[in-house]
Design an enzyme around this catalytic site. Structure first.
Site, PDB file in Angstrom:
ATOM      1  N   ASP A 198       1.163   1.128  -1.805  1.00 34.38           N
ATOM      2  CA  ASP A 198       0.802   0.293  -0.645  1.00 34.38           C
ATOM      3  C   ASP A 198      -0.627  -0.197  -0.847  1.00 34.38           C
ATOM      4  OD1 ASP A 198       1.677   0.044   2.652  1.00 34.38           O
ATOM      5  OD2 ASP A 198      -0.431  -0.270   2.081  1.00 34.38           O
ATOM      6  N   ASN A 206      -6.241 -10.695   3.658  1.00 33.38           N
ATOM      7  CA  ASN A 206      -5.712 -11.945   4.241  1.00 33.38           C
ATOM      8  C   ASN A 206      -6.732 -12.574   5.176  1.00 33.38           C
ATOM      9  OD1 ASN A 206      -3.182 -12.322   3.111  1.00 33.38           O
ATOM     10  ND2 ASN A 206      -2.190 -10.899   4.525  1.00 33.38           N
ATOM     11  N   HIS A 211      -4.352 -16.410   3.664  1.00 33.85           N
ATOM     12  CA  HIS A 211      -3.010 -15.924   3.335  1.00 33.85           C
ATOM     13  C   HIS A 211      -2.592 -16.290   1.902  1.00 33.85           C
ATOM     14  CE1 HIS A 211       0.411 -14.002   5.330  1.00 33.85           C
ATOM     15  NE2 HIS A 211       1.158 -14.679   4.451  1.00 33.85           N
ATOM     16  N   ASP A 215      -1.292 -13.956  -1.063  1.00 36.82           N
ATOM     17  CA  ASP A 215      -0.067 -14.179  -1.864  1.00 36.82           C
ATOM     18  C   ASP A 215      -0.370 -14.036  -3.350  1.00 36.82           C
ATOM     19  OD1 ASP A 215       1.421 -14.608   0.340  1.00 36.82           O
ATOM     20  OD2 ASP A 215       1.709 -16.768   0.047  1.00 36.82           O
ATOM     21  N   GLU A 241       3.438  -5.501   1.591  1.00 39.50           N
ATOM     22  CA  GLU A 241       2.485  -5.254   0.509  1.00 39.50           C
ATOM     23  C   GLU A 241       2.750  -3.875  -0.063  1.00 39.50           C
ATOM     24  OE1 GLU A 241       2.055  -3.348   3.169  1.00 39.50           O
ATOM     25  OE2 GLU A 241      -0.117  -2.999   2.924  1.00 39.50           O
TER      26      GLU A 241
HETATM   27  P1  GH3 Z   1      -3.444  -0.044   5.001  1.00 43.47           P
HETATM   28  O1  GH3 Z   1      -4.514   0.204   4.028  1.00 43.47           O
HETATM   29  O2  GH3 Z   1      -3.351   0.971   6.050  1.00 43.47           O
HETATM   30  O3  GH3 Z   1      -2.134  -0.253   4.338  1.00 43.47           O
HETATM   31  O4  GH3 Z   1      -3.865  -1.375   5.716  1.00 43.47           O
HETATM   32  P2  GH3 Z   1      -3.111  -2.739   5.598  1.00 43.47           P
HETATM   33  O5  GH3 Z   1      -3.960  -3.745   6.213  1.00 43.47           O
HETATM   34  O6  GH3 Z   1      -2.782  -2.981   4.187  1.00 43.47           O
HETATM   35  O7  GH3 Z   1      -1.788  -2.473   6.383  1.00 43.47           O
HETATM   36  P3  GH3 Z   1      -1.127  -3.269   7.533  1.00 43.47           P
HETATM   37  O8  GH3 Z   1       0.275  -2.719   7.637  1.00 43.47           O
HETATM   38  O9  GH3 Z   1      -1.966  -3.175   8.767  1.00 43.47           O
HETATM   39  O10 GH3 Z   1      -1.106  -4.748   7.072  1.00 43.47           O
HETATM   40  C1  GH3 Z   1      -0.295  -5.213   6.020  1.00 43.47           C
HETATM   41  C2  GH3 Z   1      -0.655  -6.619   5.775  1.00 43.47           C
HETATM   42  O11 GH3 Z   1       0.034  -7.164   4.680  1.00 43.47           O
HETATM   43  C3  GH3 Z   1      -0.328  -7.495   6.951  1.00 43.47           C
HETATM   44  C4  GH3 Z   1       0.478  -8.600   6.423  1.00 43.47           C
HETATM   45  O12 GH3 Z   1       0.046  -9.886   6.879  1.00 43.47           O
HETATM   46  C5  GH3 Z   1       0.225  -8.532   4.941  1.00 43.47           C
HETATM   47  N1  GH3 Z   1       1.361  -9.089   4.228  1.00 43.47           N
HETATM   48  C6  GH3 Z   1       2.610  -8.629   4.170  1.00 43.47           C
HETATM   49  N2  GH3 Z   1       3.367  -9.448   3.416  1.00 43.47           N
HETATM   50  C7  GH3 Z   1       2.580 -10.466   2.950  1.00 43.47           C
HETATM   51  C8  GH3 Z   1       2.783 -11.611   2.138  1.00 43.47           C
HETATM   52  O13 GH3 Z   1       3.860 -11.879   1.653  1.00 43.47           O
HETATM   53  N3  GH3 Z   1       1.715 -12.401   1.890  1.00 43.47           N
HETATM   54  C9  GH3 Z   1       0.486 -12.130   2.414  1.00 43.47           C
HETATM   55  N4  GH3 Z   1      -0.511 -12.949   2.117  1.00 43.47           N
HETATM   56  N5  GH3 Z   1       0.280 -11.088   3.192  1.00 43.47           N
HETATM   57  C10 GH3 Z   1       1.288 -10.219   3.478  1.00 43.47           C
HETATM   58 MG    MG Z   2      -1.362  -1.656   3.222  1.00 44.90          MG
HETATM   59 MG    MG Z   3       2.074  -1.335   4.404  1.00 46.00          MG
END
Ligand code: GH3
Ligand code: MG
Ligand code: MG
Length: 321
Positions: A198, A206, A211, A215, A241
């Site tokens: 993760d 982001n 964003h 990506d 992610e």
């Molecule tokens: P942690 O260290 O606790 O994992 O914090 P985090 O911010 O990584 O975790 P959180 O679950 O709060 O946020 C995950 C983020 O990943 C939010 C979401 O917008 C981003 N994300 C998920 N899928 C994609 C994607 O396909 N593209 C982009 N750019 N961002 C993504």
């Molecule tokens: Mg994360």
């Molecule tokens: Mg996550």
């Protein structure tokens, strides 16, 4: 004798026509002609004598050639009573009755027929070639359509099994593979490890870089994981992610080492977006052993990942099952 209205004398030569030859006979030296009749033949046409009491004889359509007409007078007993009177004549052929010309005509016709036959054969051959060419083109078209369809089907399958952004196996397929690998590990009694990754504070990435930069970072991470694994390992995008790596045959120690290598590779990666450099770290939850159920294995890895996050992120936590 007359032929086509023209009198014929002895040794006459007349041109052929479709008219008949008419001959009239008279016994001029006999007074009592009641008991007389005539015998005649036309040499060149017939050999037998013909008896008649008619004074008129007719030969329709004689062919060109030499003829001799002979006639004699006979009495009732059939005995000849006069000398044989003769007239020779010749019927000359028309130009088209010429034998040389006939042969020439036959030859011309034969050559003409042969020529026509050859033309017909040639025509049929050309037709056959055209047909073969048409069949060949159609076959090529069909082959092309078939390969296009196969390519389209292959592409559809690729889209159905892969994640659009990273090109890794998608969630459905990586879970399917995990199920299969758990079964294989049980069957072959070989160890199996999974690593759940993760990305740390990815929301912040982001928020800070946008964003699209996020990506790009996800794509780069996918590429790092693919590069750092063996050909028979499976790498999939598990969620937003989060990535799931399956390492068949890897035990606790080997998986731990591999996870640590991956962690360092992520940490040292420099991702450049426009003119800004993005640095990323990730947390790793490893589960290793001889699992009996893929759900439990994932749950164990998830627990380890949670611990890694709690440990301050950018670290590896391993658990044995
Ligand atoms: P942690 O260290 O606790 O994992 O914090 P985090 O911010 O990584 O975790 P959180 O679950 O709060 O946020 C995950 C983020 O990943 C939010 C979401 O917008 C981003 N994300 C998920 N899928 C994609 C994607 O396909 N593209 C982009 N750019 N961002 C993504
Ligand atoms: Mg994360
Ligand atoms: Mg996550």
């Amino acid at each position: 004798m007359s032929f086509g209205g023209q009198e014929i004398e002895n040794a006459a030569s007349v041109q052929w026509s479709a008219n008949s030859l008419n001959i009239s006979i008279a016994a001029l030296n006999f007074r009592n002609i009641e008991h007389l009749h005539f015998r005649y033949r036309l040499l060149g046409l017939e050999k037998e004598w013909v008896d008649t009491s008619d004074e008129m004889i007719r030969y329709p359509r004689l062919e060109p050639g030499d003829y001799r007409f002979q006639a004699t007078t006979a009495d009732d007993s059939g005995e000849e009573v006069s000398s044989v009177a003769e007239v020779d004549f010749h019927i000359t052929p028309r130009w088209w009755q010429n034998q040389f010309l006939s042969w020439a005509l036959i030859l011309v016709c034969a050559f003409g027929a042969a020529g026509l036959w050859r033309l017909r054969i040639r025509g049929l051959q050309v037709q056959k070639q055209q047909l073969e060419l048409a069949v060949q083109h159609r076959t090529e078209d069909l082959e092309r359509e078939k390969s296009e369809l196969l390519r389209a089907r292959e592409q559809m399958r690729h889209y159905a099994e892969h994640d659009d952004l990273t090109g890794l196996w998608n969630h459905r397929i990586i879970v399917e593979r995990l199920r299969a690998e758990v079964a294989k590990s049980q069957r072959e009694r070989t160890p199996l490890s999974v690593i759940l990754v993760d990305l740390d504070h990815f929301k912040q990435i982001n928020d800070t870089f946008g964003h699209l930069a996020g990506d790009l970072a996800l794509k780069e991470m996918g590429a790092i994981f693919l590069r750092s694994t063996r050909p028979y390992d499976w790498v999939g995008r598990y969620g937003g992610e989060e990535f799931l790596l399956i390492l068949p045959g890897s035990n606790y120690a080997a998986a731990r080492v591999r996870a640590e290598e991956l962690r360092m590779a992520v940490e040292s990666a420099r991702i450049t977006y426009v003119d800004r450099s993005i640095q990323i770290t990730a947390s790793f939850g490893v589960a290793s052993g001889f699992p009996t159920d893929e759900g439990k294995l994932i749950k164990t890895a998830d627990g380890a990942l949670y611990a890694a996050k709690a440990n301050g992120r950018n670290c590896v936590v391993s658990t044995e099952v």
